[in-house]
Design a protein around this motif. Structure first.
Motif, PDB file in Angstrom:
ATOM      1  N   ILE A  45       0.834  -1.203   0.000  1.00 30.50           N
ATOM      2  CA  ILE A  45       0.000   0.000   0.000  1.00 30.50           C
ATOM      3  C   ILE A  45       0.866   1.249   0.000  1.00 30.50           C
ATOM      4  O   ILE A  45       0.523   2.255  -0.621  1.00 30.50           O
ATOM      5  CB  ILE A  45      -1.050   0.007   1.132  1.00 30.50           C
ATOM      6  N   CYS A  49       0.677   4.165  -2.746  1.00 27.70           N
ATOM      7  CA  CYS A  49       0.527   5.578  -2.370  1.00 27.70           C
ATOM      8  C   CYS A  49       1.657   6.419  -2.952  1.00 27.70           C
ATOM      9  O   CYS A  49       1.438   7.545  -3.399  1.00 27.70           O
ATOM     10  CB  CYS A  49       0.450   5.728  -0.853  1.00 27.70           C
ATOM     11  N   LYS A  64      -2.038   8.867   0.758  1.00 29.14           N
ATOM     12  CA  LYS A  64      -2.573   7.831   1.644  1.00 29.14           C
ATOM     13  C   LYS A  64      -3.811   8.321   2.382  1.00 29.14           C
ATOM     14  O   LYS A  64      -4.815   7.619   2.449  1.00 29.14           O
ATOM     15  CB  LYS A  64      -1.500   7.375   2.639  1.00 29.14           C
ATOM     16  N   TYR A  67      -6.536  10.106  -0.888  1.00 32.12           N
ATOM     17  CA  TYR A  67      -6.951   9.223  -1.980  1.00 32.12           C
ATOM     18  C   TYR A  67      -7.281   7.815  -1.486  1.00 32.12           C
ATOM     19  O   TYR A  67      -8.337   7.282  -1.798  1.00 32.12           O
ATOM     20  CB  TYR A  67      -5.872   9.145  -3.058  1.00 32.12           C
ATOM     21  N   PHE A  68      -6.358   7.218  -0.714  1.00 37.76           N
ATOM     22  CA  PHE A  68      -6.537   5.830  -0.265  1.00 37.76           C
ATOM     23  C   PHE A  68      -7.635   5.705   0.791  1.00 37.76           C
ATOM     24  O   PHE A  68      -8.529   4.868   0.678  1.00 37.76           O
ATOM     25  CB  PHE A  68      -5.212   5.283   0.268  1.00 37.76           C
ATOM     26  N   LYS A  69      -7.576   6.540   1.824  1.00 35.51           N
ATOM     27  CA  LYS A  69      -8.521   6.387   2.932  1.00 35.51           C
ATOM     28  C   LYS A  69      -9.848   7.107   2.689  1.00 35.51           C
ATOM     29  O   LYS A  69     -10.912   6.505   2.759  1.00 35.51           O
ATOM     30  CB  LYS A  69      -7.899   6.874   4.242  1.00 35.51           C
ATOM     31  N   ALA A  72     -11.183   6.570  -1.638  1.00 35.84           N
ATOM     32  CA  ALA A  72     -11.336   5.202  -2.144  1.00 35.84           C
ATOM     33  C   ALA A  72     -11.977   4.255  -1.136  1.00 35.84           C
ATOM     34  O   ALA A  72     -12.682   3.323  -1.526  1.00 35.84           O
ATOM     35  CB  ALA A  72      -9.978   4.648  -2.583  1.00 35.84           C
ATOM     36  N   ASN A  73     -11.753   4.475   0.152  1.00 40.71           N
ATOM     37  CA  ASN A  73     -12.216   3.523   1.179  1.00 40.71           C
ATOM     38  C   ASN A  73     -12.811   4.198   2.412  1.00 40.71           C
ATOM     39  O   ASN A  73     -12.450   3.869   3.547  1.00 40.71           O
ATOM     40  CB  ASN A  73     -11.034   2.646   1.619  1.00 40.71           C
ATOM     41  N   THR A  96      -4.113   1.757   9.165  1.00 40.69           N
ATOM     42  CA  THR A  96      -4.057   0.475   8.454  1.00 40.69           C
ATOM     43  C   THR A  96      -3.585  -0.642   9.372  1.00 40.69           C
ATOM     44  O   THR A  96      -3.900  -1.803   9.134  1.00 40.69           O
ATOM     45  CB  THR A  96      -3.123   0.539   7.227  1.00 40.69           C
ATOM     46  N   ILE A 108      -7.029  -2.360  -0.623  1.00 43.86           N
ATOM     47  CA  ILE A 108      -6.115  -2.271  -1.766  1.00 43.86           C
ATOM     48  C   ILE A 108      -6.903  -2.358  -3.071  1.00 43.86           C
ATOM     49  O   ILE A 108      -6.695  -1.563  -3.991  1.00 43.86           O
ATOM     50  CB  ILE A 108      -5.024  -3.361  -1.683  1.00 43.86           C
ATOM     51  N   PHE A 111      -8.740   0.857  -3.654  1.00 39.07           N
ATOM     52  CA  PHE A 111      -7.838   1.930  -4.070  1.00 39.07           C
ATOM     53  C   PHE A 111      -7.482   1.792  -5.546  1.00 39.07           C
ATOM     54  O   PHE A 111      -7.522   2.767  -6.295  1.00 39.07           O
ATOM     55  CB  PHE A 111      -6.589   1.913  -3.197  1.00 39.07           C
ATOM     56  N   ARG A 112      -7.148   0.591  -5.967  1.00 37.44           N
ATOM     57  CA  ARG A 112      -6.810   0.362  -7.374  1.00 37.44           C
ATOM     58  C   ARG A 112      -8.012   0.671  -8.260  1.00 37.44           C
ATOM     59  O   ARG A 112      -7.873   1.269  -9.327  1.00 37.44           O
ATOM     60  CB  ARG A 112      -6.314  -1.067  -7.598  1.00 37.44           C
TER      61      ARG A 112
END
Length: 158
Positions: A45, A49, A64, A67-69, A72-73, A96, A108, A111-112
């Protein structure tokens, strides 16, 4: 039934359920610990990121967090509540390190998927049962190496 024992209300529910089963004194109970995410998942991850940061021109920490948290999630990571003193809405972000292996796998993938829907490519990795990590294709491996080169070039200017 699954209980996240890091959440106080779920701990209470777990204790109530366990006590109820103990009172019955019959049947079989199976307890299964869903361990936290693996180190390779964590490494992967951070790679994603970093790649996202290079592609968008932001820091890895920003990629992270936002975008990631957040984007995306959000269901896995973001909790919104009111501050008891000020009454203002506050956003809390789960770490995480608190995710289980299946949750990290979903994060993951999410995010992708989010990156793809927004025009960005994140390489796919395969994490084997023995913990080793490889990329799904030569294209994915090359994308990763190019991101590392770009990151090292950017770090020269920081």
């Amino acid at each position: 039934m699954n209980y996240d024992l890091s959440i106080q209300e779920e701990r209470r529910s777990f204790i109530r359920r366990a006590n109820s089963l103990l009172k019955k004194q019959r049947g079989n109970v199976c307890l299964k610990d869903e361990s936290n995410r693996t180190l390779n998942q964590n490494s992967y991850i951070h790679i994603l990121c970093r790649i996202m940061a290079v592609q968008t021109g932001v820091t890895e920490a920003y990629a992270k967090q936002v975008y990631f948290k957040e984007l995306a999630n959000p269901l896995l990571f973001v909790t919104v509540s009111k501050d008891k003193v000020t009454g203002q809405t506050v956003r809390y972000y789960r770490s995480t390190r608190d995710l289980t292996i299946p949750e990290m796998r979903r994060a993951i993938a999410g995010f992708r998927q989010w990156a793809s829907e927004n025009g960005y490519y994140l390489p796919e990795a395969v994490i084997a049962d023995d913990g080793s990590m490889s990329f799904a294709s030569e294209h994915d491996k090359e994308a990763y190496h190019q991101a590392l080169i770009q990151t090292s070039k950017m770090e020269q200017y920081i």
